[in-house]
Design a protein around this motif. Structure first.
Motif, PDB file in Angstrom:
ATOM      1  N   ALA A  62       0.829  -1.209   0.000  1.00 41.06           N
ATOM      2  CA  ALA A  62       0.000   0.000   0.000  1.00 41.06           C
ATOM      3  C   ALA A  62       0.864   1.260   0.000  1.00 41.06           C
ATOM      4  CB  ALA A  62      -0.936  -0.005   1.206  1.00 41.06           C
ATOM      5  N   ILE A  63       1.933   1.253   0.795  1.00 45.30           N
ATOM      6  CA  ILE A  63       2.835   2.411   0.827  1.00 45.30           C
ATOM      7  C   ILE A  63       3.545   2.570  -0.506  1.00 45.30           C
ATOM      8  CG2 ILE A  63       4.900   3.380   1.916  1.00 45.30           C
ATOM      9  CD1 ILE A  63       4.002   2.062   4.538  1.00 45.30           C
ATOM     10  N   ALA A  64       3.967   1.457  -1.104  1.00 48.68           N
ATOM     11  CA  ALA A  64       4.638   1.512  -2.400  1.00 48.68           C
ATOM     12  C   ALA A  64       3.742   2.154  -3.457  1.00 48.68           C
ATOM     13  CB  ALA A  64       5.053   0.106  -2.833  1.00 48.68           C
ATOM     14  N   LEU A  65       2.490   1.719  -3.515  1.00 45.04           N
ATOM     15  CA  LEU A  65       1.570   2.256  -4.515  1.00 45.04           C
ATOM     16  C   LEU A  65       1.236   3.719  -4.240  1.00 45.04           C
ATOM     17  CD1 LEU A  65      -0.855  -0.785  -4.962  1.00 45.04           C
ATOM     18  CD2 LEU A  65       1.049  -0.089  -6.430  1.00 45.04           C
ATOM     19  N   ARG A  66       1.120   4.071  -2.965  1.00 41.95           N
ATOM     20  CA  ARG A  66       0.824   5.473  -2.619  1.00 41.95           C
ATOM     21  C   ARG A  66       1.986   6.374  -3.019  1.00 41.95           C
ATOM     22  NH1 ARG A  66      -1.077   9.373  -2.971  1.00 41.95           N
ATOM     23  NH2 ARG A  66      -2.229  10.725  -1.542  1.00 41.95           N
ATOM     24  N   CYS A  67       3.203   5.913  -2.788  1.00 42.58           N
ATOM     25  CA  CYS A  67       4.376   6.697  -3.189  1.00 42.58           C
ATOM     26  C   CYS A  67       4.444   6.821  -4.704  1.00 42.58           C
ATOM     27  CB  CYS A  67       5.651   6.051  -2.651  1.00 42.58           C
ATOM     28  SG  CYS A  67       5.851   6.179  -0.856  1.00 42.58           S
ATOM     29  N   ALA A  68       4.140   5.730  -5.408  1.00 46.77           N
ATOM     30  CA  ALA A  68       4.152   5.760  -6.873  1.00 46.77           C
ATOM     31  C   ALA A  68       3.117   6.743  -7.407  1.00 46.77           C
ATOM     32  CB  ALA A  68       3.902   4.365  -7.426  1.00 46.77           C
ATOM     33  N   GLN A  69       1.968   6.823  -6.744  1.00 43.11           N
ATOM     34  CA  GLN A  69       0.944   7.785  -7.154  1.00 43.11           C
ATOM     35  C   GLN A  69       1.443   9.216  -7.055  1.00 43.11           C
ATOM     36  OE1 GLN A  69      -2.249   6.728  -4.523  1.00 43.11           O
ATOM     37  NE2 GLN A  69      -3.008   5.067  -5.828  1.00 43.11           N
ATOM     38  N   GLU A  70       2.430   9.427  -6.171  1.00 45.98           N
ATOM     39  CA  GLU A  70       3.023  10.754  -6.002  1.00 45.98           C
ATOM     40  C   GLU A  70       4.344  10.871  -6.760  1.00 45.98           C
ATOM     41  OE1 GLU A  70       1.659  13.376  -4.686  1.00 45.98           O
ATOM     42  OE2 GLU A  70      -0.167  12.289  -4.119  1.00 45.98           O
ATOM     43  N   SER A  71       4.497  10.013  -7.784  1.00 47.64           N
ATOM     44  CA  SER A  71       5.598  10.094  -8.756  1.00 47.64           C
ATOM     45  C   SER A  71       6.948   9.610  -8.246  1.00 47.64           C
ATOM     46  CB  SER A  71       5.740  11.535  -9.284  1.00 47.64           C
ATOM     47  OG  SER A  71       4.527  12.002  -9.822  1.00 47.64           O
ATOM     48  N   ALA A  72       6.981   8.869  -7.137  1.00 48.12           N
ATOM     49  CA  ALA A  72       8.243   8.317  -6.647  1.00 48.12           C
ATOM     50  C   ALA A  72       8.658   7.107  -7.470  1.00 48.12           C
ATOM     51  CB  ALA A  72       8.117   7.909  -5.189  1.00 48.12           C
ATOM     52  N   GLN A  73       9.964   6.880  -7.558  1.00 45.31           N
ATOM     53  CA  GLN A  73      10.505   5.607  -8.006  1.00 45.31           C
ATOM     54  C   GLN A  73      10.556   4.705  -6.784  1.00 45.31           C
ATOM     55  OE1 GLN A  73      13.623   6.412 -11.446  1.00 45.31           O
ATOM     56  NE2 GLN A  73      14.287   7.311  -9.529  1.00 45.31           N
ATOM     57  N   VAL A  74      10.203   3.439  -6.951  1.00 43.07           N
ATOM     58  CA  VAL A  74      10.023   2.580  -5.795  1.00 43.07           C
ATOM     59  C   VAL A  74      10.817   1.285  -5.941  1.00 43.07           C
ATOM     60  CG1 VAL A  74       8.345   1.351  -4.372  1.00 43.07           C
ATOM     61  CG2 VAL A  74       7.695   3.501  -5.461  1.00 43.07           C
ATOM     62  N   ALA A  75      11.498   0.898  -4.860  1.00 39.46           N
ATOM     63  CA  ALA A  75      12.122  -0.420  -4.759  1.00 39.46           C
ATOM     64  C   ALA A  75      11.395  -1.183  -3.673  1.00 39.46           C
ATOM     65  CB  ALA A  75      13.603  -0.299  -4.415  1.00 39.46           C
ATOM     66  N   VAL A  76      10.810  -2.326  -4.033  1.00 39.04           N
ATOM     67  CA  VAL A  76      10.129  -3.160  -3.045  1.00 39.04           C
ATOM     68  C   VAL A  76      11.017  -4.360  -2.734  1.00 39.04           C
ATOM     69  CG1 VAL A  76       7.782  -2.429  -3.528  1.00 39.04           C
ATOM     70  CG2 VAL A  76       8.777  -4.239  -4.903  1.00 39.04           C
ATOM     71  N   VAL A  77      11.329  -4.513  -1.454  1.00 40.65           N
ATOM     72  CA  VAL A  77      12.237  -5.563  -0.999  1.00 40.65           C
ATOM     73  C   VAL A  77      11.429  -6.598  -0.234  1.00 40.65           C
ATOM     74  CG1 VAL A  77      14.173  -6.062   0.547  1.00 40.65           C
ATOM     75  CG2 VAL A  77      14.203  -4.004  -0.880  1.00 40.65           C
ATOM     76  N   SER A  78      11.634  -7.870  -0.535  1.00 39.44           N
ATOM     77  CA  SER A  78      10.928  -8.917   0.197  1.00 39.44           C
ATOM     78  C   SER A  78      11.748 -10.192   0.153  1.00 39.44           C
ATOM     79  CB  SER A  78       9.544  -9.172  -0.410  1.00 39.44           C
ATOM     80  OG  SER A  78       9.664  -9.675  -1.729  1.00 39.44           O
ATOM     81  N   ARG A  79      11.461 -11.071   1.094  1.00 35.84           N
ATOM     82  CA  ARG A  79      12.156 -12.348   1.153  1.00 35.84           C
ATOM     83  C   ARG A  79      11.317 -13.410   0.459  1.00 35.84           C
ATOM     84  NH1 ARG A  79      13.104 -16.298   6.284  1.00 35.84           N
ATOM     85  NH2 ARG A  79      14.678 -17.636   5.347  1.00 35.84           N
ATOM     86  N   HIS A  80      11.833 -13.949  -0.609  1.00 33.13           N
ATOM     87  CA  HIS A  80      11.154 -15.000  -1.362  1.00 33.13           C
ATOM     88  C   HIS A  80       9.742 -14.588  -1.765  1.00 33.13           C
ATOM     89  CE1 HIS A  80      14.568 -17.285  -0.178  1.00 33.13           C
ATOM     90  NE2 HIS A  80      14.177 -17.481   1.053  1.00 33.13           N
ATOM     91  N   GLY A  81       9.546 -13.303  -1.986  1.00 34.88           N
ATOM     92  CA  GLY A  81       8.231 -12.823  -2.404  1.00 34.88           C
ATOM     93  C   GLY A  81       8.260 -12.410  -3.865  1.00 34.88           C
ATOM     94  N   ASP A  82       7.252 -12.769  -4.602  1.00 35.79           N
ATOM     95  CA  ASP A  82       7.163 -12.394  -6.006  1.00 35.79           C
ATOM     96  C   ASP A  82       6.701 -10.945  -6.088  1.00 35.79           C
ATOM     97  OD1 ASP A  82       6.830 -12.102  -8.674  1.00 35.79           O
ATOM     98  OD2 ASP A  82       5.289 -13.634  -8.908  1.00 35.79           O
ATOM     99  N   GLY A  83       7.590 -10.077  -6.505  1.00 36.30           N
ATOM    100  CA  GLY A  83       7.261  -8.661  -6.583  1.00 36.30           C
ATOM    101  C   GLY A  83       6.716  -8.218  -7.924  1.00 36.30           C
ATOM    102  N   SER A  84       6.493  -9.157  -8.840  1.00 34.10           N
ATOM    103  CA  SER A  84       6.055  -8.776 -10.189  1.00 34.10           C
ATOM    104  C   SER A  84       4.707  -8.066 -10.176  1.00 34.10           C
ATOM    105  CB  SER A  84       5.996 -10.005 -11.094  1.00 34.10           C
ATOM    106  OG  SER A  84       5.086 -10.973 -10.579  1.00 34.10           O
ATOM    107  N   ALA A  85       3.815  -8.478  -9.268  1.00 36.99           N
ATOM    108  CA  ALA A  85       2.490  -7.846  -9.220  1.00 36.99           C
ATOM    109  C   ALA A  85       2.600  -6.375  -8.855  1.00 36.99           C
ATOM    110  CB  ALA A  85       1.596  -8.580  -8.221  1.00 36.99           C
ATOM    111  N   VAL A  86       3.424  -6.066  -7.847  1.00 42.71           N
ATOM    112  CA  VAL A  86       3.592  -4.666  -7.441  1.00 42.71           C
ATOM    113  C   VAL A  86       4.288  -3.876  -8.539  1.00 42.71           C
ATOM    114  CG1 VAL A  86       4.590  -3.112  -5.733  1.00 42.71           C
ATOM    115  CG2 VAL A  86       3.668  -5.311  -5.007  1.00 42.71           C
ATOM    116  N   VAL A  87       5.295  -4.473  -9.165  1.00 43.39           N
ATOM    117  CA  VAL A  87       5.991  -3.804 -10.270  1.00 43.39           C
ATOM    118  C   VAL A  87       4.996  -3.433 -11.363  1.00 43.39           C
ATOM    119  CG1 VAL A  87       7.668  -4.117 -12.135  1.00 43.39           C
ATOM    120  CG2 VAL A  87       8.225  -4.875  -9.817  1.00 43.39           C
ATOM    121  N   ASN A  88       4.124  -4.357 -11.706  1.00 37.96           N
ATOM    122  CA  ASN A  88       3.130  -4.091 -12.747  1.00 37.96           C
ATOM    123  C   ASN A  88       2.128  -3.031 -12.320  1.00 37.96           C
ATOM    124  OD1 ASN A  88       4.259  -5.964 -14.511  1.00 37.96           O
ATOM    125  ND2 ASN A  88       2.994  -7.650 -13.732  1.00 37.96           N
ATOM    126  N   GLU A  89       1.736  -3.075 -11.030  1.00 43.81           N
ATOM    127  CA  GLU A  89       0.792  -2.074 -10.533  1.00 43.81           C
ATOM    128  C   GLU A  89       1.401  -0.676 -10.584  1.00 43.81           C
ATOM    129  OE1 GLU A  89      -2.086  -3.860  -7.191  1.00 43.81           O
ATOM    130  OE2 GLU A  89       0.020  -4.306  -6.807  1.00 43.81           O
TER     131      GLU A  89
END
Length: 287
Positions: free
Chosen positions: A21-48
């Motif tokens: 939610a924070i990643a998407l909110r920051c992206a809405q405000e034009s930020a570049q975002v790096a999402v870090v997770s352990r063994h998590g598929d981040g492709s969905a957030v990247v696409n969003e």
């Protein structure tokens, strides 16, 4: 152009729940975002994020491993061109007493909740110090020497309060460098996978959505880092003091009265009093 245009935000635990939610909110405000997770598929957030029109990189990283943390920060800077904000959101939750908890469970919580937050901040600091508005935001409650917080879940409480001490200490340490460090915690329970696994029905009953924390986080990381630092923030307090009056939109169960929401179990007494004060003030203003 949003409030975070030209800025890069790294979020641990960023592929689901509050981090997403924070990643998407920051992206809405034009930020570049790096999402870090352990063994998590981040492709969905990247696409969003791409659908919003932003840029996002997903990084597989165990925040307990210093080499992986160092590599994640380096990749963020290398691919996105810098680093301005770190959100320490990754968390491990095991609600057991001392006699019941295993050493592995203890180590996981201490490693993710406390050590991980420290390592991410440590390796991000050289870049944050070069930012014009560097921020570290840690999702943790205000440490409180009150037996009720330790009685049932000592290991978890110690790990989260430890993160709070680090967040507070980092603010003092980095003030000469212009880097802010603040903590954020929800006033109510939040509708996440972690809450669904909680055994306490009263905490699961009437939560808010992750959007309330995302909006509060955005407000914090857009403040002047030389002026707003060392604070233990509560989402509702942040937003009400910023002028938000419509909190119905954050209810996971539409129509839930604000007084009937499931309150988080680690809100400090003075924070509870401040929420009540702000609610009353806004109610009187609306009459």
């Amino acid at each position: 152009m949003g409030q975070l245009a030209g800025r890069t935000v790294l979020i641990t635990g960023g592929t689901r729940g509050i981090g997403r939610a924070i990643a998407l909110r920051c992206a809405q405000e034009s930020a570049q975002v790096a999402v870090v997770s352990r063994h998590g598929d981040g492709s969905a957030v990247v696409n969003e994020v791409r659908d919003i029109g932003g840029r996002c990189v997903a990084i597989d990283c165990d925040v307990r491993d210093e080499q992986q943390v160092e590599a994640a920060v380096a990749r963020t800077v290398g691919e996105l061109g810098g680093l301005d904000v770190v959100v320490n959101n990754a968390a491990a939750l095991v609600l057991k007493g001392t006699a019941e908890i295993s050493s592995d469970e203890y180590d996981t919580m201490a490693g993710v909740n406390t050590r991980g937050a420290f390592l991410v901040a440590k390796h991000a600091l050289p870049h944050l110090q070069r930012s014009s508005n560097g921020h570290v935001l840690t999702l943790c409650p205000k440490p409180q020497l009150d037996e009720r917080w330790f009685r049932a879940n000592l290991a978890y409480t110690a790990s989260k309060f430890g993160a709070g001490l680090l967040a507070f200490g980092l603010a003092a340490e980095q003030r000469p460098h212009g880097v802010a460090s603040n903590a954020l915690w929800p006033f109510t329970t939040i509708d996440t996978d972690g809450l669904a696994e909680c055994s306490r029905a009263e905490l699961r009953a009437r939560p808010r959505t992750t959007a309330v924390l995302a909006d509060a986080a955005l407000w914090i990381i857009t403040q002047d880092s030389t002026q707003f630092s060392g604070n233990f923030c509560i989402d509702e307090i942040v937003l009400r003091e910023a002028g938000v009056t419509d909190f119905e939109r954050y209810s996971a169960v539409p129509g839930t009265p604000q007084s009937a929401l499931s309150q988080d179990h680690m809100v400090a007494p003075e924070q509870l009093a401040r929420v009540k004060e702000l609610r009353q003030q806004q109610k009187e203003q609306q009459l």
